[in-house]
Motif scaffolding. Sequence first.
Motif, mmCIF file in Angstrom:
data_model
loop_
_atom_site.group_PDB
_atom_site.id
_atom_site.type_symbol
_atom_site.label_atom_id
_atom_site.label_comp_id
_atom_site.label_asym_id
_atom_site.label_seq_id
_atom_site.Cartn_x
_atom_site.Cartn_y
_atom_site.Cartn_z
ATOM 1 N N TYR A 215 49.969 43.000 41.370
ATOM 2 C CA TYR A 215 48.723 43.771 41.320
ATOM 3 C C TYR A 215 47.806 43.228 40.230
ATOM 4 O O TYR A 215 46.610 42.984 40.466
ATOM 5 N N LEU A 216 48.336 43.033 39.025
ATOM 6 C CA LEU A 216 47.521 42.527 37.919
ATOM 7 C C LEU A 216 46.937 41.157 38.237
ATOM 8 O O LEU A 216 45.789 40.862 37.909
ATOM 9 N N LYS A 217 47.722 40.328 38.883
ATOM 10 C CA LYS A 217 47.235 39.001 39.249
ATOM 11 C C LYS A 217 46.141 39.098 40.306
ATOM 12 O O LYS A 217 45.146 38.366 40.257
ATOM 13 N N SER A 218 46.297 40.008 41.257
ATOM 14 C CA SER A 218 45.330 40.121 42.350
ATOM 15 C C SER A 218 43.971 40.609 41.866
ATOM 16 O O SER A 218 42.941 40.287 42.466
ATOM 17 N N VAL A 219 43.944 41.409 40.801
ATOM 18 C CA VAL A 219 42.669 41.911 40.278
ATOM 19 C C VAL A 219 42.158 41.046 39.122
ATOM 20 O O VAL A 219 41.191 41.399 38.454
ATOM 21 N N GLU A 220 42.834 39.906 38.907
ATOM 22 C CA GLU A 220 42.458 38.968 37.842
ATOM 23 C C GLU A 220 42.407 39.677 36.494
ATOM 24 O O GLU A 220 41.441 39.559 35.726
ATOM 25 N N ALA A 221 43.474 40.413 36.200
ATOM 26 C CA ALA A 221 43.548 41.186 34.963
ATOM 27 C C ALA A 221 43.619 40.278 33.741
ATOM 28 O O ALA A 221 44.246 39.221 33.770
ATOM 29 N N GLU A 222 43.001 40.708 32.671
ATOM 30 C CA GLU A 222 43.025 39.962 31.421
ATOM 31 C C GLU A 222 44.267 40.283 30.594
ATOM 32 O O GLU A 222 44.631 39.514 29.709
ATOM 33 N N GLY A 223 44.898 41.405 30.877
ATOM 34 C CA GLY A 223 46.043 41.834 30.089
ATOM 35 C C GLY A 223 47.359 41.603 30.781
ATOM 36 O O GLY A 223 47.504 40.717 31.617
ATOM 37 N N THR A 224 48.322 42.451 30.465
ATOM 38 C CA THR A 224 49.666 42.276 31.004
ATOM 39 C C THR A 224 50.353 43.623 31.158
ATOM 40 O O THR A 224 49.737 44.675 31.012
ATOM 41 N N LEU A 225 51.645 43.560 31.403
ATOM 42 C CA LEU A 225 52.478 44.741 31.640
ATOM 43 C C LEU A 225 53.220 45.087 30.355
ATOM 44 O O LEU A 225 53.861 44.233 29.751
ATOM 45 N N VAL A 226 53.107 46.344 29.910
ATOM 46 C CA VAL A 226 53.793 46.803 28.704
ATOM 47 C C VAL A 226 54.666 48.000 29.077
ATOM 48 O O VAL A 226 54.163 48.994 29.596
ATOM 49 N N TYR A 227 55.974 47.879 28.816
ATOM 50 C CA TYR A 227 56.892 48.984 29.105
ATOM 51 C C TYR A 227 57.035 49.884 27.886
ATOM 52 O O TYR A 227 56.993 49.420 26.736
ATOM 53 N N CYS A 228 57.199 51.162 28.137
ATOM 54 C CA CYS A 228 57.510 52.129 27.093
ATOM 55 C C CYS A 228 58.632 53.013 27.617
ATOM 56 O O CYS A 228 58.433 53.776 28.575
ATOM 57 N N ILE A 229 59.818 52.876 27.027
ATOM 58 C CA ILE A 229 60.987 53.591 27.554
ATOM 59 C C ILE A 229 61.595 54.463 26.466
ATOM 60 O O ILE A 229 61.450 54.193 25.269
ATOM 61 N N THR A 230 62.262 55.515 26.888
ATOM 62 C CA THR A 230 62.909 56.409 25.939
ATOM 63 C C THR A 230 64.405 56.129 25.902
ATOM 64 O O THR A 230 65.027 55.822 26.921
ATOM 65 N N ALA A 231 64.970 56.253 24.697
ATOM 66 C CA ALA A 231 66.420 56.130 24.510
ATOM 67 C C ALA A 231 67.016 57.533 24.462
ATOM 68 O O ALA A 231 66.461 58.424 23.806
ATOM 69 N N PRO A 232 68.120 57.776 25.166
ATOM 70 C CA PRO A 232 68.706 59.118 25.221
ATOM 71 C C PRO A 232 69.149 59.621 23.842
ATOM 72 O O PRO A 232 69.359 58.829 22.911
ATOM 73 N N THR A 233 69.306 60.931 23.735
ATOM 74 C CA THR A 233 69.833 61.528 22.503
ATOM 75 C C THR A 233 71.318 61.225 22.387
ATOM 76 O O THR A 233 71.969 60.799 23.359
ATOM 77 N N SER A 234 71.866 61.441 21.214
ATOM 78 C CA SER A 234 73.297 61.194 20.998
ATOM 79 C C SER A 234 74.147 62.080 21.908
ATOM 80 O O SER A 234 75.223 61.673 22.363
ATOM 81 N N GLN A 235 73.668 63.291 22.177
ATOM 82 C CA GLN A 235 74.383 64.194 23.073
ATOM 83 C C GLN A 235 74.386 63.640 24.499
ATOM 84 O O GLN A 235 75.412 63.680 25.182
ATOM 85 N N GLU A 236 73.251 63.109 24.933
ATOM 86 C CA GLU A 236 73.163 62.550 26.284
ATOM 87 C C GLU A 236 74.010 61.294 26.430
ATOM 88 O O GLU A 236 74.564 61.020 27.503
ATOM 89 N N LEU A 237 74.137 60.543 25.341
ATOM 90 C CA LEU A 237 74.898 59.295 25.404
ATOM 91 C C LEU A 237 76.395 59.513 25.555
ATOM 92 O O LEU A 237 77.146 58.562 25.802
ATOM 93 N N LEU A 238 76.845 60.765 25.419
ATOM 94 C CA LEU A 238 78.256 61.056 25.673
ATOM 95 C C LEU A 238 78.595 60.877 27.146
ATOM 96 O O LEU A 238 79.762 60.681 27.501
ATOM 97 N N ASN A 239 77.563 60.934 28.006
ATOM 98 C CA ASN A 239 77.766 60.719 29.441
ATOM 99 C C ASN A 239 77.764 59.221 29.722
ATOM 100 O O ASN A 239 76.812 58.521 29.396
ATOM 101 N N GLN A 240 78.851 58.743 30.337
ATOM 102 C CA GLN A 240 79.016 57.309 30.566
ATOM 103 C C GLN A 240 77.913 56.736 31.455
ATOM 104 O O GLN A 240 77.396 55.646 31.207
ATOM 105 N N THR A 241 77.530 57.462 32.501
ATOM 106 C CA THR A 241 76.498 56.971 33.422
ATOM 107 C C THR A 241 75.150 56.818 32.710
ATOM 108 O O THR A 241 74.459 55.805 32.865
ATOM 109 N N ILE A 242 74.796 57.830 31.908
ATOM 110 C CA ILE A 242 73.539 57.767 31.169
ATOM 111 C C ILE A 242 73.569 56.611 30.181
ATOM 112 O O ILE A 242 72.589 55.861 30.038
#
Length: 418
Positions: A215-242
């Motif tokens: 999409y960015l290439k098709s619109v000749e974007a000057e910028g790029t893709l920036v991800y912003c992700i959250t890391a789980p809490t210590s309580q959530e990390l007790l779950n192996q899948t998470i």
Amino acid sequence: MTDKPEDEEFEYVECDADDPDAEDIPVEEKKEVEAEEAPIEEAILDVQELKKSEETEPEVEAIVEDTTVWELPDAEDFDFIDHYGEEVEIKHHDQLDDNSVASAINFGVIGVGGGGGKLAKAFLDLGVNKTLLVNTTPKDQPSGVDEKHLVIVPGADGVAKDATLGKKVFKENGAIVEDALRTRLGKVDWLFVFAGGGGGTGSSCVALAPVFERYLKSVEAEGTLVYCITAPTSQELLNQTIRDNSKQLMKEVAKYPHIVLDNEKQGKLLRGKVGMLSLFPVANKTFAKLLLQILKLSSESSPMQAYDSEDLKRSLKTEKRAFIGSTLISNPNDAKLGATIFQNCLNRSPCPPPKGKPKTGSILLVVTPEMADDPEISKHLDAAISYVGGRSDTLFAGVYVKEKLPGLVAIIMMNGLD
């Protein structure tokens, strides 16, 4: 009139009855007479036409075949078009309104999954109208979001924290997301993609990276893709899948410019200030205001030192992890102002502590007119900029003057961290 012989082979033409001397002339003889008279009449006409042409037409030496190539008219032949106004971008009827927040860059926000959608909504609430919430189920959407901002990807009613299934759904239905980007966002130069690490849909967000990049290439974007992700809490990390989903997502976004928000750290910073129900909505809004303030300041001029749009773009394009922190200094008349700013920004940031030396460092200081006029404080401000600059390969700085501040406002951003 004479009688017509019955055995005559010629047809006779009767002459004018008023002419007493006229005789009937056979048809064939009449044709011969007309044939003799016609050339004379035609010759007279030719002479008349010749004289006429000599009087009105210039002399032509020779007739040459025109082989000239047709050329486009001069540009000024069409200058009337400009009189009706400048070029106008044609918008799709589903296109979202422009962002109402000030920014040095033209950007859009994408929230993927439940957690990412809630983060994206915080930006939408603050005026980032170019916001889309992408999910695999309509049941996990924040309330109060207009349908025009929602993109429901078919193929599964949620993915039950199964990142493998989430990636499969996104890869098979990427065209739906890409179509939404084109028709609703129109043209933006930057995409901030928010996702919660640990869940199935959010942890699958990198599967959409080819869609975002195309999409960015098709619109000749000057910028790029920036991800912003959250890391789980210590309580959530007790779950192996998470824990596994979060770890895998961290690995996949490592090569992109990205920001990590530590939910455990955010909880500690806000605990005692808000209730559990409001904890993450307040955390999301606080981070949205922080990031938007950087984008806003980079669009403003400064009587002292400006952090301009090119400084911002270079910082955001730097690969690997970025760190953002802020602090409020009530008494800036401090000989150790640089160290105080730096340590406070590290301790009061929603991001994990930085590791390694950043490729680029940015420090933005907002002061009152009284602070800017104070020679001692000005000396401390210069020292603070140098202190932060010594901890990065390249430093960008901006100092802005605003009225009625409760103290010195400082924001630090470091990009290209290990």
